[in-house]
Design a protein around this motif. Structure first.
Motif, mmCIF file in Angstrom:
data_model
loop_
_atom_site.group_PDB
_atom_site.id
_atom_site.type_symbol
_atom_site.label_atom_id
_atom_site.label_comp_id
_atom_site.label_asym_id
_atom_site.label_seq_id
_atom_site.Cartn_x
_atom_site.Cartn_y
_atom_site.Cartn_z
ATOM 1 N N ILE A 1 0.855 -1.177 0.000
ATOM 2 C CA ILE A 1 0.000 0.000 0.000
ATOM 3 C C ILE A 1 0.895 1.231 0.000
ATOM 4 C CG2 ILE A 1 -1.788 1.242 1.259
ATOM 5 C CD1 ILE A 1 -2.661 -1.344 2.490
ATOM 6 N N MET A 2 0.856 1.986 -1.068
ATOM 7 C CA MET A 2 1.689 3.162 -1.186
ATOM 8 C C MET A 2 1.159 4.270 -0.295
ATOM 9 S SD MET A 2 2.166 2.944 -5.317
ATOM 10 C CE MET A 2 1.462 4.545 -5.372
ATOM 11 N N SER A 3 2.046 5.072 0.234
ATOM 12 C CA SER A 3 1.638 6.156 1.121
ATOM 13 C C SER A 3 2.172 7.481 0.621
ATOM 14 C CB SER A 3 2.172 5.897 2.545
ATOM 15 O OG SER A 3 1.954 7.016 3.358
ATOM 16 N N ASP A 4 1.358 8.517 0.819
ATOM 17 C CA ASP A 4 1.832 9.844 0.503
ATOM 18 C C ASP A 4 2.052 10.635 1.793
ATOM 19 O OD1 ASP A 4 -1.422 11.295 -0.368
ATOM 20 O OD2 ASP A 4 -0.765 10.051 1.314
ATOM 21 N N SER A 5 2.069 9.924 2.915
ATOM 22 C CA SER A 5 2.264 10.571 4.201
ATOM 23 C C SER A 5 3.721 10.443 4.626
ATOM 24 C CB SER A 5 1.346 9.939 5.258
ATOM 25 O OG SER A 5 1.626 10.478 6.519
ATOM 26 N N LEU A 6 4.276 11.522 5.180
ATOM 27 C CA LEU A 6 5.656 11.499 5.656
ATOM 28 C C LEU A 6 5.756 10.915 7.051
ATOM 29 C CD1 LEU A 6 6.870 14.998 4.405
ATOM 30 C CD2 LEU A 6 7.189 12.764 3.328
ATOM 31 N N ALA A 7 4.647 10.908 7.818
ATOM 32 C CA ALA A 7 4.643 10.378 9.171
ATOM 33 C C ALA A 7 4.630 8.863 9.149
ATOM 34 C CB ALA A 7 3.421 10.903 9.929
ATOM 35 N N ALA A 8 5.214 8.268 10.188
ATOM 36 C CA ALA A 8 5.168 6.810 10.306
ATOM 37 C C ALA A 8 3.810 6.391 10.847
ATOM 38 C CB ALA A 8 6.287 6.340 11.238
ATOM 39 N N PRO A 9 3.300 5.256 10.446
ATOM 40 C CA PRO A 9 2.006 4.799 10.964
ATOM 41 C C PRO A 9 2.071 4.596 12.479
ATOM 42 C CG PRO A 9 2.682 3.490 9.054
ATOM 43 C CD PRO A 9 3.857 4.315 9.464
ATOM 44 N N VAL A 10 0.997 4.928 13.168
ATOM 45 C CA VAL A 10 0.922 4.631 14.593
ATOM 46 C C VAL A 10 0.506 3.184 14.795
ATOM 47 C CG1 VAL A 10 -1.479 5.436 14.798
ATOM 48 C CG2 VAL A 10 -0.007 5.388 16.816
ATOM 49 N N VAL A 11 -0.282 2.660 13.851
ATOM 50 C CA VAL A 11 -0.661 1.239 13.852
ATOM 51 C C VAL A 11 -0.320 0.665 12.493
ATOM 52 C CG1 VAL A 11 -2.598 -0.386 13.817
ATOM 53 C CG2 VAL A 11 -2.504 1.403 15.543
ATOM 54 N N GLU A 12 0.321 -0.483 12.485
ATOM 55 C CA GLU A 12 0.614 -1.169 11.232
ATOM 56 C C GLU A 12 0.409 -2.663 11.433
ATOM 57 O OE1 GLU A 12 3.583 -0.709 7.449
ATOM 58 O OE2 GLU A 12 4.346 -0.163 9.434
ATOM 59 N N MET A 13 -0.597 -3.205 10.752
ATOM 60 C CA MET A 13 -0.896 -4.634 10.807
ATOM 61 C C MET A 13 -0.552 -5.230 9.447
ATOM 62 S SD MET A 13 -4.605 -4.272 12.755
ATOM 63 C CE MET A 13 -4.717 -5.990 13.297
#
Length: 548
Positions: free
Chosen positions: A4-16
């Motif tokens: 899943i590509m992301s355009d967010s610079l922040a790291a996920p708080v939850v990643e499953m």
């Protein structure tokens, strides 16, 4: 593994990642990926059985995962229940508020974390802290007031206040608006936006598409336990979202609602309706709705789970009491206070919850069949044993119930045969209107076809039928007229004249906002379009025909 590509610079708080969970005979989740970012509202979408609840329970430690990894703040998460998840920073506010209504607002906010002095609870300090928490959310609630004195909406806000006070990084809101009115939803959304600005990741689970599009930044769609995709809300049309949730090819039709509503007058019989509901509704259940049924007419109710289909059926059938509107039965005004009152007007309701509101497991096939008829007569006027045997034998034969032994415990029958027993029960009271909520769900194809033939035959013999099914093809196959529900209200009512599944889905998907802002070619974050959606009487023998 689907990326899943992301355009967010922040790291996920939850990643499953690659989450799989199996139960006996069921793959509840199959290599599902899911993530949430700080300061975003994320909606988890999917129909009943898609895997939404299972994924949430995996995140909160209720279910142990078979495979995959769960990270919270970049670190492996290992919790064995909601209490540990809460300590880790994951709080859940359920549809059924899990607070203590006999305690005060302050006690609920501070439960287990009360301020103490000299070993005793310092109530003054505890209430003062609770007041600061409420003030931080701009909530004007007396912390000393009993929680039971407040509406469900306020109780939900108190639950959110508690979650925030324990420093929740992730807040899960499970169907938070199902019992709220428009003003209460607006207040809840104000709080959600405030939490978002404070960096909290909010998981908003709802069946109301309009609300999802108003509050959510991102969507994750599940279907049949698998990930369909993750999308930015502004980059996916409602109709595309419905397509991905249900898994059917669709066509977009311009001005569909105008055309279908205009056709509603075209094929309606000229006879007086057996039932005419005008503006019936119930707060937090279904908005004021009008619906009529002619003798011999099958009216299908279409809509997503949570659209108000079942709620409307329960109001018509007296299971729930309508708070607004009028109900005319054979031209006479009625106000049903119970299903038994509706049954006196020969309106029978067959619940979608066959196990808990339908069959009685510990009774025989015969006892289940005569149950409603005996209740209608009164328990002091017992149906003679011989008559019970005659009725049971007649319906077992007419509906093809197997095994044909009336003494068989109903729990030992297949799902399809249990549904036939339930239909036999209501046919035994000779209804003029039969309200069927998901009568073919969870049964095999052969039994489904038999029940569909039975319904069609009953209508041919003059019975009115209100038919609810999540399978749109089934609604169109059986119904003379179709009413479409969306977000607790009826949005269309039209004659079933060469209507397509795509047209129905377009109505279900269309919202109040102008969808031309997001074009058909708007890029999605990721996706996968593959998949599938997931009369008798006491005095005579049944007159139903089960042939084609």
């Amino acid at each position: 593994m689907r990326r899943i590509m992301s355009d967010s610079l922040a790291a996920p708080v939850v990643e499953m990642t690659d989450i799989s969970i199996s139960f006996p005979g069921v793959k509840a989740l199959d290599s599902v990926n899911f993530r949430m970012y700080p300061g975003e509202v994320h909606s988890l979408m999917g129909e009943n059985g898609a895997g939404k609840s299972t994924l949430i329970k995996a995140l909160t430690g209720v279910y142990e995962i078979d495979s995959g990894t769960i990270l919270l703040g970049g670190q492996p998460l290992s919790v064995t229940g909601p209490a540990q998840a809460q300590e880790a920073g994951i709080s859940t506010v359920y549809q059924e508020i899990n607070l203590l209504s006999n305690l005060s607002v302050a006690e609920n906010i501070m439960l287990g974390r009360e301020h103490r002095r000299f070993g005793l609870i310092d109530w003054k300090s505890t209430r003062r802290h609770a007041a600061k928490v409420l003030e931080g959310l701009s909530l004007d609630i007396d912390p000393a007031s009993p929680l039971s004195s407040h509406s469900l909406a306020v109780q939900q806000l108190v639950a959110i206040a508690r979650a925030i006070d324990i420093k929740a990084k992730v807040l899960i809101l499970d169907e938070p608006t199902s019992s709220l009115d428009a003003d209460e939803v607006a207040e809840l959304f104000r709080i959600i936006r405030r939490l978002k600005n404070d960096g909290v990741a909010v998981l908003f689970v709802s069946h109301f598409l309009d609300q999802v599009y108003e509050i959510a930044d991102r969507l994750t769609v599940l279907r049949n336990g698998s990930l369909v995709g993750e999308y930015r809300t502004e980059q996916i049309l409602r109709i595309e979202l419905v397509h991905k949730m249900i898994g059917k090819d669709i066509e977009l039709l311009e001005k569909l609602e105008t055309r279908t509503k205009a056709s509603a007058e075209a094929g309606v019989p000229a006879t007086e309706p057996f039932l005419a509901a005008e503006g019936i509704g119930r707060k937090g259940s279904v908005e004021p709705t009008s619906l009529s049924l002619q003798p011999g007419e099958i009216v299908g109710l279409a809509g997503l789970l949570g659209s108000g289909r079942t709620e409307l059926a329960r109001l018509i059938s007296g299971v729930d009491r309508a708070e607004t509107g009028t109900l005319l039965v054979a031209g006479q005004q009625r106000r049903f206070r119970s299903p038994r009152a509706a049954l006196k007007d020969r309106i029978a309701y067959s619940s979608e919850d066959r196990k808990h509101e339908g069959i009685v497991d510990d009774l025989s096939v015969r006892d289940n069949i005569v149950l409603a008829l005996q209740s209608d007569r009164g328990w002091f006027r017992q149906i003679p044993k011989r008559r019970q045997e005659e009725l049971a034998a007649s319906y077992i034969s007419a509906l093809g119930i197997r095994p044909a032994d009336p003494n068989t415990l109903v729990r030992n029958l297949s799902g399809g045969n249990q549904q036939k027993v339930l239909l036999a029960r209501w046919l035994a009271v000779a209804p003029r209107l039969l309200v069927l909520d998901e009568p073919t769900r969870g049964i095999d194809v052969g039994a489904k076809a038999e029940i569909q033939r039975l319904i069609a035959n009953l209508a041919e013999e003059g019975m009115s039928v209100l038919f609810i099914s999540a399978e749109l093809e089934e609604v169109l196959r059986l119904s003379h007229r179709v009413a479409v529900m969306r977000d607790r209200r009826k949005v269309a009512d039209f004659v079933n004249d060469d209507v397509t599944v795509g047209e129905i889905m377009a109505l279900i998907a269309s919202g109040s906002d102008d969808e031309t802002d997001a074009g058909e070619d708007s890029p999605a974050v990721s996706g996968d379009d593959a998949g599938t959606m997931g009369a008798g009487s006491e005095s005579g023998t049944p007159t139903v025909r089960t042939g084609a």
